[in-house]
Write an enzyme that holds these catalytic residues in place. Sequence first.
Site, short mmCIF file in Angstrom:
data_model
loop_
_atom_site.label_atom_id
_atom_site.label_comp_id
_atom_site.label_asym_id
_atom_site.label_seq_id
_atom_site.Cartn_x
_atom_site.Cartn_y
_atom_site.Cartn_z
N ARG A 170 -4.79 -9.76 -0.82
CA ARG A 170 -4.45 -9.93 0.59
C ARG A 170 -5.11 -8.89 1.49
NH1 ARG A 170 0.71 -10.44 -1.54
NH2 ARG A 170 1.41 -8.53 -0.54
N ARG A 174 -10.95 -8.61 9.38
CA ARG A 174 -10.87 -9.22 10.71
C ARG A 174 -12.21 -9.13 11.42
NH1 ARG A 174 -5.54 -5.93 12.24
NH2 ARG A 174 -4.08 -7.02 10.89
N ARG A 247 4.04 4.05 -10.91
CA ARG A 247 3.18 5.13 -10.40
C ARG A 247 4.09 6.02 -9.55
NH1 ARG A 247 -1.25 6.73 -12.45
NH2 ARG A 247 -2.17 7.32 -10.47
N ARG A 278 -4.24 10.38 0.68
CA ARG A 278 -4.20 10.34 2.15
C ARG A 278 -3.45 11.55 2.67
NH1 ARG A 278 0.06 5.49 3.86
NH2 ARG A 278 1.79 6.16 2.55
N GLU A 304 -0.86 13.46 -0.01
CA GLU A 304 -0.27 12.62 -1.06
C GLU A 304 -1.19 12.57 -2.27
OE1 GLU A 304 0.97 8.72 0.07
OE2 GLU A 304 2.03 9.41 1.86
N TYR A 352 7.84 -4.29 -5.88
CA TYR A 352 7.34 -3.57 -4.71
C TYR A 352 7.83 -4.31 -3.47
CZ TYR A 352 4.53 -1.39 -1.20
OH TYR A 352 4.16 -0.70 -0.07
N ASP A 354 8.54 -4.27 0.69
CA ASP A 354 8.49 -3.67 2.03
C ASP A 354 9.93 -3.54 2.53
OD1 ASP A 354 5.75 -3.30 2.34
OD2 ASP A 354 5.44 -5.35 3.06
#
Length: 371
Positions: A170, A174, A247, A278, A304, A352, A354
């Site tokens: 996914r 754009r 993880r 990041r 991180e 996982y 959201d």
Amino acid sequence: MKYDYLIVGAGLFGSVCAQKLKEAGNKVLVIDKRPNIAGNVYTEKIEGIHVHKYGAHIFHTNLKEVWEYVNRFAEFNRFTNSPVANYKGELYSLPFNMYTFNKMWGVVTPQEAADKIAEQRKEITGEPKNLEEQAISLVGRDIYEKLIKGYTEKQWGRDCKELPAFIIKRLPVRLTFDNNYFNALYQGIPVGGYTKMVANMLDGIEVLLNTDYFDRKAEFDAMAEHVIYTGPIDAYFNYELGYLQYRSVRFENELLDQPSFQGNAAVNYTDRETPWTRIIEHKWFEFGKDDDGNDIPKTIISKEYSSEWKFGDEPYYPVNDELNTKLYQEYKKKADEEEKILFGGRLAEYKYYDMDMVIDSALRLCKEIIA
């Protein structure tokens, strides 16, 4: 029985269940082994900055019911997630959009960008067999090498050729200049931090922190008619079928005596050589302002580092490969046989999730229970 429901875990799933069940007239007790509520969305106020202690959490959803629900407990700002990728000092827009393609290739029009991607995709023929082939088939070799390969290998601790293609199916691409990472109708950060929002959900509900369910499981089970368990499903069954893999993430936090470090909430470091994945600069989630609307003179950053999970570490991302999925299904069979225990949330469902999906799942469970 002293309570109608015992809820194990004061994260989002447990807190939503507690709120809805209390609202329906049930007597509820929430316990959590951590010293704080809010689970992984916990925010701590330091130097006027709401620090996301367990990594960046940006609320986004297309579910109107979920958006209206969370707005009962917090006012949300208009934060839009527009991360930046840093590849050896070159900066690119994420998600991949016309700014990215212009920087990468010098193209100016959507057609030029589409032609360049189409040309580079040709090296993959047939169905992509792994993550590397999937990524190249979506965005071409150049973007894969600079912006995907190193970051993904740090994130998962494995070569991209060893990772399944579905992980990156996914990928947002754009042919516009839209820098909004999420295609979500509703997006923002709770004003005052997530901890305040969860505290509002738990208002008037008895909560015991620093309390491990397994230390006194029989005693706790006897206190309530029903139990909603949100911890790791394998832990509930004492790992008798083996450990599910995750993880994990380690954070290095720094308080800096300067107004800005990177000028953006999130910058991903996409080369393999930089050890962190990041850097989050927390103040930009709330536009550099404190709760009174004043500019904050200092800043806090979190580097991180992704790591292989070992027993005792904080589990973050389930490794949903064939082996772990099969093991989870075995545990789920056992969970389904439990009479008074309901399992829900990221760890109990080994999924996982959201944040909006966690809340939606909790709301749906409560509808079934209350009905």
